[in-house]
Design an enzyme around this catalytic site. Structure first.
Site, PDB file in Angstrom:
ATOM      1  N   ILE A  66       0.754  -1.148   0.063  1.00  0.00           N
ATOM      2  CA  ILE A  66      -0.065   0.019  -0.075  1.00  0.00           C
ATOM      3  C   ILE A  66       1.050   1.170  -0.129  1.00  0.00           C
ATOM      4  O   ILE A  66       1.738   1.314   0.815  1.00  0.00           O
ATOM      5  CB  ILE A  66      -1.045   0.156   1.258  1.00  0.00           C
ATOM      6  CG1 ILE A  66      -1.823  -1.205   1.192  1.00  0.00           C
ATOM      7  CG2 ILE A  66      -1.857   1.321   1.291  1.00  0.00           C
ATOM      8  CD1 ILE A  66      -2.890  -1.392   2.192  1.00  0.00           C
ATOM      9  N   GLY A 121       0.554  -5.507   1.461  1.00  0.00           N
ATOM     10  CA  GLY A 121      -0.621  -5.534   0.643  1.00  0.00           C
ATOM     11  C   GLY A 121      -0.601  -6.493  -0.488  1.00  0.00           C
ATOM     12  O   GLY A 121      -1.434  -7.114  -1.104  1.00  0.00           O
ATOM     13  N   ASP A 124      -1.325  -9.824   0.527  1.00  0.00           N
ATOM     14  CA  ASP A 124      -2.902  -9.926   0.491  1.00  0.00           C
ATOM     15  C   ASP A 124      -3.312 -10.378  -1.008  1.00  0.00           C
ATOM     16  O   ASP A 124      -4.309 -11.143  -1.228  1.00  0.00           O
ATOM     17  CB  ASP A 124      -3.426  -8.675   1.002  1.00  0.00           C
ATOM     18  CG  ASP A 124      -3.245  -8.296   2.246  1.00  0.00           C
ATOM     19  OD1 ASP A 124      -3.845  -8.959   3.262  1.00  0.00           O
ATOM     20  OD2 ASP A 124      -2.378  -7.442   2.495  1.00  0.00           O
ATOM     21  N   GLU A 144       2.930  -5.492   7.732  1.00  0.00           N
ATOM     22  CA  GLU A 144       2.023  -4.741   8.412  1.00  0.00           C
ATOM     23  C   GLU A 144       2.488  -4.594  10.107  1.00  0.00           C
ATOM     24  O   GLU A 144       2.080  -3.589  10.740  1.00  0.00           O
ATOM     25  CB  GLU A 144       0.695  -5.126   8.479  1.00  0.00           C
ATOM     26  CG  GLU A 144       0.041  -4.805   7.088  1.00  0.00           C
ATOM     27  CD  GLU A 144       0.368  -5.914   5.971  1.00  0.00           C
ATOM     28  OE1 GLU A 144      -0.426  -5.985   4.794  1.00  0.00           O
ATOM     29  OE2 GLU A 144       1.033  -6.813   6.146  1.00  0.00           O
ATOM     30  N   ASP A 152      -5.033  -6.573   7.186  1.00  0.00           N
ATOM     31  CA  ASP A 152      -6.458  -6.483   7.063  1.00  0.00           C
ATOM     32  C   ASP A 152      -7.097  -6.788   5.881  1.00  0.00           C
ATOM     33  O   ASP A 152      -8.265  -6.364   5.671  1.00  0.00           O
ATOM     34  CB  ASP A 152      -7.023  -5.045   7.783  1.00  0.00           C
ATOM     35  CG  ASP A 152      -6.509  -4.095   7.063  1.00  0.00           C
ATOM     36  OD1 ASP A 152      -5.936  -3.970   6.140  1.00  0.00           O
ATOM     37  OD2 ASP A 152      -6.723  -2.826   7.696  1.00  0.00           O
TER      38      ASP A 152
END
Length: 270
Positions: A66, A121, A124, A144, A152
């Site tokens: 991110i 991210g 993810d 993270e 998340d």
């Protein structure tokens, strides 16, 4: 296909090549990234000419995760009311989760080709893909934890279904780096390649093999495997029986059998 600011998309021989295209920012995931990836995978899901998706990154890195500028912009929206802050943050997190769920729920197989950084991210994202492949220089990290937060957007939900529970916990608690060799050893990636060109060559070879199969059969196979993540064996057997009661009536079955018997390669309709 539309023009995108965070991606390049090409469709050739039933294979959609989706490339994260922010190489000057190590392919960090900025604000446009999140709505564009959802739009792209909805397009891939609904386009019959797409049979396989290859997901890669332009430049030296797959993605550094991110974009910190995006996190800063979200932080700037926070006020003094804890309740309203929580509502706003929850809404944004759910929107970002939906972007990667669009990858996971795409009816076409999605193959991730990873070189360089695959951090935060980006973990993810690849967790939502069907298969993952890496160049030898790939570096993976659930970063993270070093930012004082729990991942998340899907890592902690999908990764335990891909690799061992204890390994997931170690990586998530420490944020340590994982090399391509270790990633293959723990089952995070299927195979490694010496460099990025060989990685793309190898991944596209797998993609072409998949694209040559019956798209009806591939769709059903992916659906069954995904269904089994959340259901019992008996539920899965019942589901595939119902599914194939319809799908076995496809002409693809007769075509495949005839081609096998005549030692020819079948060509399936979209």
């Amino acid at each position: 296909m539309s023009d995108y600011t965070a991606f390049k998309v090409e469709l050739t021989d039933h294979i959609a090549h989706v490339q994260i295209n922010r190489p000057d920012k190590a392919n960090a995931m900025n604000a446009p990234f999140w709505h564009e990836i959802m739009e792209i995978f909805e397009w891939a899901d609904g386009t019959e000419d797409v049979r396989v998706v290859v997901l890669s990154g332009v430049g030296k890195h797959f993605s550094s995760g991110i974009d910190l500028m995006l996190l800063a912009s979200v932080a700037s929206e926070l006020g003094k009311d804890v309740g309203r802050n929580a509502r706003m943050l929850r809404r944004k997190i759910l929107q970002m989760q939906a972007s990667f769920s669009a990858v996971d729920q795409c009816s076409k197989p999605v193959l991730a080709a990873v070189q360089g950084y695959c951090i935060g991210g980006a973990i993810d994202l690849i967790s939502a893909c069907d298969m993952r492949y890496a160049a030898d220089d790939a570096l993976f990290s659930i970063r993270e934890i070093d930012m004082g937060m729990a991942a998340d957007v899907g890592t902690l939900q999908r990764l335990p279904r891909l690799i061992g529970d204890g390994i997931v916990r170690e990586l998530a608690y420490t944020g340590r780096n994982v090399t391509a060799e270790e990633a293959q050893r723990i089952g995070l990636v299927n195979r490694t390649f010496a460099d990025f060109p060989q990685l793309l060559e190898g991944v596209f070879a797998v993609a072409r093999d998949i694209a040559a199969k019956s798209p009806v059969a591939i769709n059903g196979t992916k659906r069954m495997i995904s269904y089994m993540r959340d259901h019992s064996v008996n539920d899965g057997l019942e589901y595939v029986a119902t599914w194939n009661a319809a799908m076995l009536q496809s002409p693809d079955l007769k075509l495949a059998v005839a081609a096998h018997m005549s030692k020819q390669k079948p060509v399936f309709d979209n």
